[in-house]
Design a protein around this motif. Structure first.
Motif, PDB file in Angstrom:
ATOM      1  N   VAL A  68       3.986  54.225  45.222  1.00  0.00           N
ATOM      2  CA  VAL A  68       2.906  54.776  46.149  1.00  0.00           C
ATOM      3  C   VAL A  68       2.390  56.098  45.697  1.00  0.00           C
ATOM      4  CG1 VAL A  68       3.833  53.596  48.290  1.00  0.00           C
ATOM      5  CG2 VAL A  68       4.562  55.818  47.806  1.00  0.00           C
ATOM      6  N   GLY A  69       2.867  55.963  44.294  1.00  0.00           N
ATOM      7  CA  GLY A  69       2.206  57.430  43.654  1.00  0.00           C
ATOM      8  C   GLY A  69       3.207  58.560  43.676  1.00  0.00           C
ATOM      9  N   ARG A  70       3.263  59.350  42.612  1.00  0.00           N
ATOM     10  CA  ARG A  70       4.233  60.204  42.361  1.00  0.00           C
ATOM     11  C   ARG A  70       3.457  61.651  42.069  1.00  0.00           C
ATOM     12  NH1 ARG A  70       5.492  62.345  37.132  1.00  0.00           N
ATOM     13  NH2 ARG A  70       4.950  60.707  35.605  1.00  0.00           N
ATOM     14  N   PHE A  71       3.708  62.805  42.725  1.00  0.00           N
ATOM     15  CA  PHE A  71       2.979  64.019  42.608  1.00  0.00           C
ATOM     16  C   PHE A  71       3.311  64.935  41.671  1.00  0.00           C
ATOM     17  CE2 PHE A  71       2.606  62.714  47.401  1.00  0.00           C
ATOM     18  CZ  PHE A  71       1.732  62.273  47.170  1.00  0.00           C
ATOM     19  N   VAL A  72       2.520  65.521  40.919  1.00  0.00           N
ATOM     20  CA  VAL A  72       2.837  66.411  39.849  1.00  0.00           C
ATOM     21  C   VAL A  72       2.067  67.858  40.184  1.00  0.00           C
ATOM     22  CG1 VAL A  72       3.129  64.642  38.089  1.00  0.00           C
ATOM     23  CG2 VAL A  72       0.949  65.620  38.527  1.00  0.00           C
ATOM     24  N   GLN A 110      -5.976  65.674  41.182  1.00  0.00           N
ATOM     25  CA  GLN A 110      -4.854  65.947  39.924  1.00  0.00           C
ATOM     26  C   GLN A 110      -3.481  65.896  40.076  1.00  0.00           C
ATOM     27  OE1 GLN A 110      -5.652  66.539  36.737  1.00  0.00           O
ATOM     28  NE2 GLN A 110      -8.116  66.306  36.685  1.00  0.00           N
ATOM     29  N   GLY A 111      -3.087  66.311  41.347  1.00  0.00           N
ATOM     30  CA  GLY A 111      -1.802  66.265  41.589  1.00  0.00           C
ATOM     31  C   GLY A 111      -0.927  64.852  41.705  1.00  0.00           C
ATOM     32  N   VAL A 112      -1.907  63.956  41.615  1.00  0.00           N
ATOM     33  CA  VAL A 112      -1.471  62.635  41.690  1.00  0.00           C
ATOM     34  C   VAL A 112      -1.224  61.882  40.218  1.00  0.00           C
ATOM     35  CG1 VAL A 112      -1.944  60.033  42.739  1.00  0.00           C
ATOM     36  CG2 VAL A 112      -2.684  62.101  43.978  1.00  0.00           C
ATOM     37  N   GLU A 113      -0.147  61.183  40.244  1.00  0.00           N
ATOM     38  CA  GLU A 113       0.266  60.325  38.899  1.00  0.00           C
ATOM     39  C   GLU A 113       0.712  58.742  39.402  1.00  0.00           C
ATOM     40  OE1 GLU A 113      -0.401  59.205  36.117  1.00  0.00           O
ATOM     41  OE2 GLU A 113       0.103  61.086  35.220  1.00  0.00           O
TER      42      GLU A 113
END
Length: 921
Positions: free
Chosen positions: A592-596, A361-364
């Protein structure tokens, strides 16, 4: 359950409980059984279970059917799906349907029965535990190697035992010339050079075993080994450099993940570590590895729009892409099948699916600066450049503020100021900002303006143009198209202002503004790039006495100070130069993805984000012991790190089996389990189950090759290519074709057409044009385009493209006009095994494409030069360069006639079109 359904069900249950609050306790046999028997058991009983639901046993009720929702939750009728269905809250799931609806008074009985605990005499202690005897879900146990030990390689022992049951054995050993061609292509994707072939033949004649072992070791140590095996991995996870949506936007610097995979295979990174880094590399100093999680396609925010339901649906779709990637590549399970209901074939529930989405869930989908270990080359180069920037900033600080252009944003530096509030007064009549950030000298990387710090934002235009651009977007931490946009009459004095009120006084010295930072970080190659204006504004700060005091302004920074201090120009130039170098050589924003911050995860009934049900904790599938001991408060990195540890444990029944089988597939053409990404019930059964389990156990802890490291991919590959099975001839025999026409028992080396990349790279190698450099930016063959236009191939054969095809920009939904015809994957779907088709277009491309025409002339010129202009020797040289052998007499005669009637390049084109060139020997 949506709000209307929830309200209706809650109201019905409340009325029922209120009406019967003083009624006698429910008697199960007399009150409940007749209702179930009349209305339920004929479709959901012992003989038939529609939708996988059985209602004649309490444990089955508690588990529920294919929907994944428990039919009964003791004490909670509002959580019991049975009550929702019999009340016809959702007409699509109304049970019994239409006019057969259960009478209201009987529904009241069921509600009261559940409220009282769903008492069912004789079944209160029964538990319906999920069990499976499916072979791949069982623990890996190393079987004994069959035979008397006469086979030096255990792989051969397993295979020969099975062949003997069909009265078969291996075919004779392959000749050395086709053997070096075969092993070179499979390990590096490149043909052996004529010199390498000549050296091997000489050594093979002296000592065949030693020569072959040395050849294998050399190929495994080649930097091209990682390129070849990286391509296999990228196929499985659908990696590409565009997002595949309608706009199909470019993913800027996504190639940094491709290079990570290449290095990982070249360094023989232990596979368990490889798994952990790709899921949680940001916690391990390998931040670029998380490009794995966002390798699949997605729809960007610009295409989704602003409708809240569409935004939620797109987010759910992106999470499903991650589930497909993880499930297909590492677990070998079709996890995505449980998105809307329990898996039809495997013991994976809808709750398991959403528990796994909770892990991520923390990956965007998007870009960030990858986290690198201190010894990473980019990290070290970045430190050097940051030191240069710091030196120039120190010099500028003595003369006042200054502005830096970081491409994605403009950053304005001022003298530090302690304040509780600040106001930015813009001098432009049109302002567009996706984010406004404020930083201070104390915590240099903390955005003091972010809403989660307690900062509040206000404005004289709080809702923006047409009320569609609320000012709250300025401090929500989201970059891109969700902006604050205002417009004032340019002929009037009024201009926009923004006020930030901090939760406590803050020491500030920097402002950062951007108009669409997401476009800069995530995409490129647009004819109309995002406009990054030079914002002109003044800043006021709130003093302790409550008055507002002018602090500074961009006019002063950009004009007055530069005029007053001419020496600033040199420092500003040096800073900008270092910034440009940092973007190229240091850590850079990469796709490479950002984190939320992860939200609480809930089951989505029938896969709809508008129908949320019970909360689930981050976990792996229960059938595999996936409990991670986490709850919804766990941070995103902790979730992924825990999942990565669980998945890479030696006792996980799938991880080693799936990768060992995948290695086998790439060497022998078909996996021991042919469905290499589906080890579930719907997948194929293994042709040699004991061999597969032995390989999985050997992969975890090697015993055959001395001093080999656990989870070593190169060790496993070496074991397989040193086997007699791999080194046997590929020629068919009558006995073999009658007993096993498909060749699954490996009585010969199975014939296989090489991939598109091998064909293209081998042509370049033959012409001596191939640039062998490893890694770096992809070479371009496409145009620049408008946002919603399509990519077009503009140059797919010029000298700037003469690198390995691994480095060609990999765009979804784009035909490269040559090698897509050879089943080069589109990257929209998992390609654990590439299809092999035969079409006229393949021959036409290898005969008439610009690439082949150009390269054939270069090969002919090389052959002519190497042979001193002698026509016969030139023909021989063309055979050496393309087929690795000398021509037969009749071949030489025919090619001489063709060359004299046309030219030598036509001979090269003919050889490129032969099966001998396009198939493994």
């Amino acid at each position: 359950m949506n709000r209307n359904h929830l309200f209706a069900l809650t109201t019905l249950i409340a009325l029922s409980l209120a009406t019967d609050s003083r009624a006698a306790d429910i008697d199960f046999e007399n009150d409940v059984v007749p209702i179930l028997e009349e209305h339920c058991w004929h479709c959901h009983g012992e003989d038939e279970q529609e939708s996988g639901l059985r209602l004649d046993m309490r444990p089955k009720m508690l588990r529920g059917g294919d929907s994944g929702l428990p039919a009964v939750v003791p004490g909670k009728p509002d959580k019991s799906y049975l009550i929702e269905c019999v009340n016809h809250v959702d007409e699509e799931m109304a049970m019994p349907p239409d006019e057969d609806k259960i009478p209201a008074e009987q529904i009241d009985v069921l509600v009261r029965w559940i409220k009282e605990g769903a008492n069912w005499p004789g079944q209160m202690d029964l538990v319906d535990e999920e069990e499976t005897d499916h072979w791949s879900f069982q623990k890996v146990v190393r079987p004994d190697v069959p035979g008397d030990g006469s086979n030096s390689n255990p792989v051969d022992a397993f295979l020969r035992e099975r062949l003997a049951q069909e009265n078969l054995d291996f075919s004779p050993a392959a000749k050395p010339r086709p053997l070096i061609r075969r092993v070179s292509i499979l390990l590096t994707g490149l043909l052996p050079t004529d010199q390498e072939t000549s050296d091997f033949l000489t050594a093979y004649e002296a000592d065949c075993e030693a020569a072959y072992a040395q050849l294998v070791d050399r190929l495994l140590a080649s930097p091209h080994f990682g390129e070849r095996w990286a391509q296999h991995w990228l196929d499985v996870i659908r990696w590409a450099e565009t997002n595949g949506s309608e706009a199909n936007l470019y993913r800027k610097n996504a190639w940094i993940y491709r290079d990570y995979v290449t290095r990982a295979f070249n360094e023989d990174k232990p596979y368990d570590q490889f798994v952990r880094e790709q899921i949680a590399g940001d916690t391990m100093g390998a931040g670029e590895a998380t490009g794995f999680l966002v390798a699949g396609p997605h729809v960007p925010a610009a295409t989704v729009g602003r409708e809240p339901t569409a935004i939620r649906q797109a987010r759910a779709d992106r999470m499903d892409e991650i589930m497909q990637t993880v499930g297909a590549s590492m677990m070998g399970v079709t996890i995505g099948c449980a998105r809307c209901h329990n898996h039809k074939f495997d013991p994976i529930s809808i709750s398991d699916y959403y528990s796994m989405t909770g892990v991520f869930q923390g990956v965007e989908f998007g870009s960030r600066f990858p986290e690198f270990s201190d010894d990473h080359p980019r990290k070290q180069r970045g430190k050097e450049l940051w030191q240069q920037i710091a030196q120039q900033r120190w010099a500028l600080r003595r003369t006042g503020g200054w502005e830096e252009n970081w491409g994605a944003y403009r950053e304005v530096h001022f003298a530090p100021k302690l304040t509780k509030s600040m106001r930015i007064r813009f001098k432009m009549h049109n302002v567009g900002l996706d984010e406004l950030e404020v930083f201070g000298p104390d915590k240099k990387d903390v955005n003091l303006a972010h809403s989660r710090t307690g900062t509040e934002v206000s404005s004289n235009s709080p809702d923006g143009v047409d009320g569609r651009y609320p000012v709250g977007r300025l401090i929500d931490g989201e970059f891109g198209t969700m902006t604050w946009r205002v417009s004032f009459d340019k002929d009037k004095k009024e201009r926009a202002w923004v006020q930030l009120d901090f939760s406590q006084p803050q020491n500030i010295n920097r402002l950062r503004m951007s108009s669409n930072r997401e476009y800069f970080y995530d995409t490129d190659y647009l004819t109309k790039k995002p406009y990054l204006p030079r914002y002109e504004f003044d800043v006021d700060v709130l003093e302790e006495d409550g008055s507002w005091k002018p602090w500074t302004g961009t006019w002063s920074v950009n004009k007055d100070l530069n005029k007053k201090h001419p020496q600033r120009k040199q420092a500003l130039t040096r800073i900008q130069s270092a910034i440009d170098l940092l973007a190229e050589e240091g850590p850079r924003p990469s796709f490479v993805g950002r984190f939320v911050r992860p939200d609480v995860t809930r089951v989505m009934h029938r896969g709809s984000p508008e129908n949320l049900r019970d909360e689930v904790a981050p976990a792996g599938p229960a059938i595999f012991g996936g409990d991670l001991g986490l709850d919804s408060d766990a941070p995103g990195p902790s979730r992924r790190a825990a999942f990565a540890r669980w998945l890479s444990k030696a006792d996980n029944p799938l991880t080693s089996r799936v990768m060992a089988n995948r290695i086998w597939h790439h060497l022998f053409g078909t996996g021991i389990v042919p469905t290499t990404s589906d080890f579930g019930t719907a997948g194929a059964m293994p042709s040699h189950p004991e061999l597969l389990d032995w390989l999985a156990a050997e992969f975890i802890q090697p015993t055959v090759i001395k001093d080999a490291n656990p989870w070593s991919t190169k060790t496993m590959i070496r074991l397989l290519v040193m086997s007699d099975a791999f080194r046997q001839s590929g020629k068919p025999t009558k006995e073999g074709m009658l007993a096993d026409a498909g060749g699954s028992l490996l009585w010969r080396f199975p014939p296989k057409r090489v991939e598109a990349e091998v064909i293209r790279d081998s042509i370049l190698l033959a012409s001596n044009s191939l640039d062998p450099s490893v890694g770096g930016r992809s070479y371009r063959i496409h145009n620049e385009k408008k946002t919603y236009a399509q990519w077009e191939v503009v140059n797919n054969h010029g000298p700037q493209t003469w690198r390995r095809m691994l480095y060609q920009e990999r765009m979804r939904r784009v035909d490269d006009r040559i090698f897509t015809a050879f089943d080069f994957p589109d990257c929209g779907q998992v390609r654990a095994k590439r299809p092999v088709s035969t079409t006229p277009l393949q021959a036409l491309n290898l005969m008439n494409s610009d690439f082949v025409l150009e390269q054939s002339k270069l090969i002919a010129a090389r052959a002519t030069q190497d042979s001193g202009g002698d026509e016969t020797k030139s023909i021989d040289r063309c055979f050496e360069l393309l087929l690795g052998r000398q021509p037969a007499d009749d071949e030489r005669t025919a090619c001489l006639e063709l060359a004299k009637a046309n030219d030598l390049s036509l001979v090269c084109r003919a050889l490129i079109n032969t099966n001998e060139f396009a198939f493994l020997p």
